[in-house]
Motif scaffolding. Structure first.
Motif, PDB file in Angstrom:
ATOM      1  N   ARG A   1      35.941  64.885  58.384  1.00  0.00           N
ATOM      2  CA  ARG A   1      35.269  63.852  59.176  1.00  0.00           C
ATOM      3  C   ARG A   1      34.667  62.762  58.281  1.00  0.00           C
ATOM      4  O   ARG A   1      34.729  61.577  58.589  1.00  0.00           O
TER       5      ARG A   1
ATOM      6  N   VAL B   1      33.823  69.373  57.829  1.00  0.00           N
ATOM      7  CA  VAL B   1      32.861  68.300  57.579  1.00  0.00           C
ATOM      8  C   VAL B   1      33.479  67.236  56.681  1.00  0.00           C
ATOM      9  O   VAL B   1      33.360  66.035  56.952  1.00  0.00           O
TER      10      VAL B   1
ATOM     11  N   ARG C   1      26.616  67.780  57.779  1.00  0.00           N
ATOM     12  CA  ARG C   1      27.147  66.536  57.212  1.00  0.00           C
ATOM     13  C   ARG C   1      26.183  66.011  56.139  1.00  0.00           C
ATOM     14  O   ARG C   1      26.604  65.605  55.060  1.00  0.00           O
TER      15      ARG C   1
ATOM     16  N   THR D   1      23.754  61.800  62.896  1.00  0.00           N
ATOM     17  CA  THR D   1      24.483  62.677  61.981  1.00  0.00           C
ATOM     18  C   THR D   1      24.018  64.113  62.194  1.00  0.00           C
ATOM     19  O   THR D   1      23.129  64.378  63.000  1.00  0.00           O
TER      20      THR D   1
END
Length: 156
Positions: free
Chosen positions: A79, A76, A43, A39
């Motif tokens: 996603r 972000v 995020r 990650t």
């Protein structure tokens, strides 16, 4: 060199030391999150903000909370939604505004990553005693409560 010049140079060294420490620590955490948890820091930051506010945040609230632009947050969040980590819901009182929150899967994933993140931060600052940390926090708190010229004019 007089006292004012000496103090000025000392403050400049302080600033550079804080900046160097922040950048190196952030680089370590970015790499840790990338390698160990697949990650990114942005995020993780978005997930952390949403975890702290279970009822969710609007995109504007989220961007203000994180001190970044709506565009950065949107990328972000898009996603996270695609990966099933977050969800968007229209607000009943304002159909133009969406509220973003973590899904159950997102909360579970964040809890796991946050625990590992905390352990990594603990490791990075292991050289500091509890007393050192408390003293640093108090010193930084004094500085943090000073209003900057940008804040006075609503630009911060």
């Amino acid at each position: 060199m007089n006292q004012d010049e000496s103090s000025s140079k000392q403050r400049l060294r302080l600033w550079l030391s804080l900046l160097r420490t922040t950048r190196s620590t952030e680089a370590e955490l970015r790499e840790f999150l990338r390698v160990e948890h697949d990650t990114t820091l942005p995020r993780f930051d978005v997930m952390a903000a949403l975890y702290r506010v279970p009822q969710g945040l609007t995109m504007t609230e989220l961007s203000r909370y994180l001190l970044v632009s709506n565009g950065n947050v949107t990328t972000v969040v898009d996603r996270l939604v695609l990966d099933g980590i977050a969800k968007r819901e229209q607000q009943a009182n304002d159909r133009r505004s969406l509220r973003v929150s973590l899904t159950e899967q997102g909360s579970a994933q964040f809890t796991q990553i946050a625990s590992a993140h905390e352990a990594k931060v603990n490791q990075l600052f292991a050289d500091f005693s509890s007393e050192d940390i408390e003293e640093l926090l108090q010193l930084l708190k004094v500085h943090a409560h000073k209003e900057t010229p940008h804040e006075k004019h609503g630009r911060a």
